[in-house]
Design an enzyme around this catalytic site. Structure first.
Site, PDB file in Angstrom:
ATOM      1  N   ARG A 102       7.942   0.017   9.179  1.00  0.00           N
ATOM      2  CA  ARG A 102       8.840  -0.888   8.464  1.00  0.00           C
ATOM      3  C   ARG A 102      10.304  -0.513   8.690  1.00  0.00           C
ATOM      4  O   ARG A 102      10.661   0.664   8.688  1.00  0.00           O
ATOM      5  CB  ARG A 102       8.524  -0.871   6.971  1.00  0.00           C
ATOM      6  CG  ARG A 102       7.198  -1.516   6.619  1.00  0.00           C
ATOM      7  CD  ARG A 102       6.987  -1.617   5.119  1.00  0.00           C
ATOM      8  NE  ARG A 102       6.790  -0.295   4.515  1.00  0.00           N
ATOM      9  CZ  ARG A 102       7.679   0.307   3.739  1.00  0.00           C
ATOM     10  NH1 ARG A 102       8.831  -0.277   3.470  1.00  0.00           N
ATOM     11  NH2 ARG A 102       7.422   1.491   3.219  1.00  0.00           N
TER      12      ARG A 102
ATOM     13  N   LYS B 150       4.898  -6.997   3.319  1.00  0.00           N
ATOM     14  CA  LYS B 150       5.846  -6.453   2.356  1.00  0.00           C
ATOM     15  C   LYS B 150       6.857  -7.502   1.894  1.00  0.00           C
ATOM     16  O   LYS B 150       7.406  -7.393   0.793  1.00  0.00           O
ATOM     17  CB  LYS B 150       6.570  -5.239   2.951  1.00  0.00           C
ATOM     18  CG  LYS B 150       5.697  -3.996   3.038  1.00  0.00           C
ATOM     19  CD  LYS B 150       5.211  -3.561   1.647  1.00  0.00           C
ATOM     20  CE  LYS B 150       4.378  -2.291   1.715  1.00  0.00           C
ATOM     21  NZ  LYS B 150       3.829  -1.911   0.384  1.00  0.00           N
TER      22      LYS B 150
ATOM     23  N   HIS C  92       2.980  -1.050  -6.766  1.00  0.00           N
ATOM     24  CA  HIS C  92       2.521  -0.596  -5.453  1.00  0.00           C
ATOM     25  C   HIS C  92       1.408   0.416  -5.699  1.00  0.00           C
ATOM     26  O   HIS C  92       1.653   1.610  -5.875  1.00  0.00           O
ATOM     27  CB  HIS C  92       3.680   0.032  -4.680  1.00  0.00           C
ATOM     28  CG  HIS C  92       3.317   0.488  -3.308  1.00  0.00           C
ATOM     29  ND1 HIS C  92       4.000   1.488  -2.659  1.00  0.00           N
ATOM     30  CD2 HIS C  92       2.342   0.086  -2.447  1.00  0.00           C
ATOM     31  CE1 HIS C  92       3.472   1.692  -1.468  1.00  0.00           C
ATOM     32  NE2 HIS C  92       2.459   0.851  -1.320  1.00  0.00           N
TER      33      HIS C  92
ATOM     34  N   SER D 157       2.996   4.784   1.004  1.00  0.00           N
ATOM     35  CA  SER D 157       2.103   4.530   2.139  1.00  0.00           C
ATOM     36  C   SER D 157       1.613   5.855   2.719  1.00  0.00           C
ATOM     37  O   SER D 157       2.395   6.773   2.962  1.00  0.00           O
ATOM     38  CB  SER D 157       2.839   3.735   3.218  1.00  0.00           C
ATOM     39  OG  SER D 157       3.207   2.470   2.738  1.00  0.00           O
TER      40      SER D 157
ATOM     41  N   LYS E 148      -4.154   5.784  -1.149  1.00  0.00           N
ATOM     42  CA  LYS E 148      -4.531   4.683  -2.045  1.00  0.00           C
ATOM     43  C   LYS E 148      -5.750   3.925  -1.543  1.00  0.00           C
ATOM     44  O   LYS E 148      -6.689   3.660  -2.300  1.00  0.00           O
ATOM     45  CB  LYS E 148      -3.351   3.712  -2.213  1.00  0.00           C
ATOM     46  CG  LYS E 148      -2.126   4.302  -2.897  1.00  0.00           C
ATOM     47  CD  LYS E 148      -1.075   3.244  -3.192  1.00  0.00           C
ATOM     48  CE  LYS E 148      -0.620   2.476  -1.970  1.00  0.00           C
ATOM     49  NZ  LYS E 148       0.003   3.365  -0.962  1.00  0.00           N
ATOM     50  N   THR E 149      -5.738   3.558  -0.262  1.00  0.00           N
ATOM     51  CA  THR E 149      -6.852   2.787   0.286  1.00  0.00           C
ATOM     52  C   THR E 149      -8.141   3.598   0.265  1.00  0.00           C
ATOM     53  O   THR E 149      -9.204   3.105  -0.132  1.00  0.00           O
ATOM     54  CB  THR E 149      -6.537   2.332   1.721  1.00  0.00           C
ATOM     55  OG1 THR E 149      -5.363   1.504   1.707  1.00  0.00           O
ATOM     56  CG2 THR E 149      -7.695   1.536   2.307  1.00  0.00           C
TER      57      THR E 149
ATOM     58  N   ASP F 185      -3.428  -2.045  -2.395  1.00  0.00           N
ATOM     59  CA  ASP F 185      -2.005  -1.775  -2.205  1.00  0.00           C
ATOM     60  C   ASP F 185      -1.054  -2.440  -3.195  1.00  0.00           C
ATOM     61  O   ASP F 185      -0.063  -1.834  -3.588  1.00  0.00           O
ATOM     62  CB  ASP F 185      -1.588  -2.180  -0.791  1.00  0.00           C
ATOM     63  CG  ASP F 185      -0.282  -1.548  -0.368  1.00  0.00           C
ATOM     64  OD1 ASP F 185      -0.176  -0.314  -0.445  1.00  0.00           O
ATOM     65  OD2 ASP F 185       0.631  -2.282   0.039  1.00  0.00           O
TER      66      ASP F 185
ATOM     67  N   ARG G  17      -2.706   1.073  12.277  1.00  0.00           N
ATOM     68  CA  ARG G  17      -3.152   0.273  11.136  1.00  0.00           C
ATOM     69  C   ARG G  17      -4.313  -0.653  11.492  1.00  0.00           C
ATOM     70  O   ARG G  17      -4.441  -1.111  12.628  1.00  0.00           O
ATOM     71  CB  ARG G  17      -1.995  -0.590  10.626  1.00  0.00           C
ATOM     72  CG  ARG G  17      -0.837   0.194  10.036  1.00  0.00           C
ATOM     73  CD  ARG G  17      -1.085   0.546   8.596  1.00  0.00           C
ATOM     74  NE  ARG G  17       0.000   1.339   8.030  1.00  0.00           N
ATOM     75  CZ  ARG G  17       0.130   1.578   6.747  1.00  0.00           C
ATOM     76  NH1 ARG G  17      -0.728   1.062   5.884  1.00  0.00           N
ATOM     77  NH2 ARG G  17       1.119   2.327   6.295  1.00  0.00           N
TER      78      ARG G  17
END
Length: 395
Positions: free
Chosen positions: A66, A207, A226, A244, A248-249, A263, A329
């Protein structure tokens, strides 16, 4: 034949709407193509290649993360009092936006467009209609994977609340356009529009909608978060906060709990709900043993693999190879997973977990916090940022 005729009719309606907005001579409009249709377009246009199992492998060019310093919000009457302006929320003038937008529209003349009609927000009370317009078939596929699909034809033909226009082939001129670099991600609240250009990294699409929801939801009494979330057999919800790459995932795909999302969520007076309809998982060093669900999605038809290394002959991907970026990703719909919460909603969380990638050994591996400590650490947001998630971040 009926479906084809309806699609063509809707395409012409959208073409007319685009002409009224400044794009007077668009090329062919590929409207709401299905995943198989988009895969065919990706291959025909040489935007990517098929890997073993059917995933599409694509590259995003020089931008593999990003561009956080190239995001702006147009400062105009509807947004002026609603935004905390500063280093994160950089203002952009309406005059510069209109000038840049005219150049983007000129760039898109006679170019084919891929358009997906999507939704953001699983809770019908807060759901936003989103139209994503892209140059590339694989980015339309990304949007189809990440956002929520309209359920009926009547929903599909409704006008969007917000439009995202993605032109990775168009580069800004900073002195002329008022940007910091050739890359720009600009949200215009008054126009209900986002312009993204100069970068092929599809995470900017995802995003940008989170930015929209961050702008809208607090005005409606909803906390945008988030975080990932899942739910247990007793309907006990857990949410996992973290930047990120902090896990989390991975944690949300606990095989003994149903995933709500990985997310972005909202917390309303009735509970939590996912903003999205898919996952955008970091897959560097992913193993089939430790994370079988996510690993399986990297071998599944319809998944988009960004900047993942693939053998050109065997077409097998190597998730341990970071030669392009640490920020490899996989984008796939929630329906690719076997254990999900069907409506992507849950009750008020009973468990709130703060994740930190602590490279300095400051924090203990696990700590139980009081309410006051939890608030402090949530506001502090301590973490050691991981390499690759943002442009220029290497340590």
């Amino acid at each position: 034949m009926i479906a084809t005729a309806l699609r063509e009719r809707r395409s012409e309606t959208i073409r007319q709407a685009l002409a009224e907005q400044g794009l007077v001579n668009a090329g062919h409009i590929h409207l709401d193509y299905s995943t198989p249709e988009l895969v065919e377009q990706v291959i025909q246009r040489k935007e990517g290649r098929l890997a073993v199992g059917g995933a599409v492998v694509v590259g995003t060019g020089i931008y593999t993360g990003r561009s956080a310093n190239d995001k702006y919000i147009v400062e105009e009457p509807s947004s002026r009092e609603q935004v905390a302006w500063g280093k994160t929320n950089r203002p952009f003038s309406p005059e510069n936006y209109e000038r840049l937008r005219r150049r983007v529209m000129a760039f898109l003349q006679e170019r084919d467009l891929f358009i997906q009609e999507c939704r953001a927000g699983a809770d019908p009370r807060f759901q936003q209609r989103v139209r994503v317009i892209t140059q590339w078939a694989w980015q339309a596929m990304f949007a189809r994977n990440l956002f929520i699909h309209p359920r009926t034809f009547n929903e599909m033909i409704q006008e969007p609340d917000y439009t995202v226009i993605v032109v990775p082939g168009f580069k800004a001129h900073p002195q002329e356009d008022g940007t910091r670099s050739e890359v720009f991600i600009i949200f215009h609240p008054g126009r209900r529009e986002i312009l993204i250009g100069g970068t092929g990294y599809a995470g900017e699409i995802k995003k940008s909608i989170f930015t929209v929801m961050n702008y809208l939801m607090p005005q409606r009494g909803v906390l945008p978060m988030h975080c990932s979330a899942n739910i247990g057999v007793d309907n006990d919800c857990a949410i996992f906060f973290g930047l990120s790459g902090t896990g989390k995932t991975t944690l949300s795909t606990d095989p003994e709990r149903r995933m709500i999302g990985d997310d972005e969520h909202g917390w309303s007076d009735q509970g939590i709900f996912n903003f999205e309809g898919g996952c955008y998982a970091k897959v560097i060093n992913l193993s089939a043993h430790a994370e079988p669900e996510i690993w399986g999605c990297t071998r599944r038809f319809g998944t988009v693999l960004e900047n993942v290394v693939m053998d050109p002959v065997s077409r097998r991907v190597d998730l341990y190879d970071s030669q392009f970026t640490e920020n490899t990703r996989a984008a796939y719909p929630l329906t690719s997973l076997t254990n999900i919460q069907a409506n992507s909603m849950g009750e008020h969380p009973k468990h709130v977990i703060l994740l930190a990638a602590d490279a300095f050994g400051v924090l203990p591996p696990v700590a139980q916090l009081s309410n006051e400590q939890a608030m402090y650490h949530f506001l502090s947001g301590y973490t050691a940022k991981l390499a690759g998630t943002e442009v220029g971040l290497t340590t």
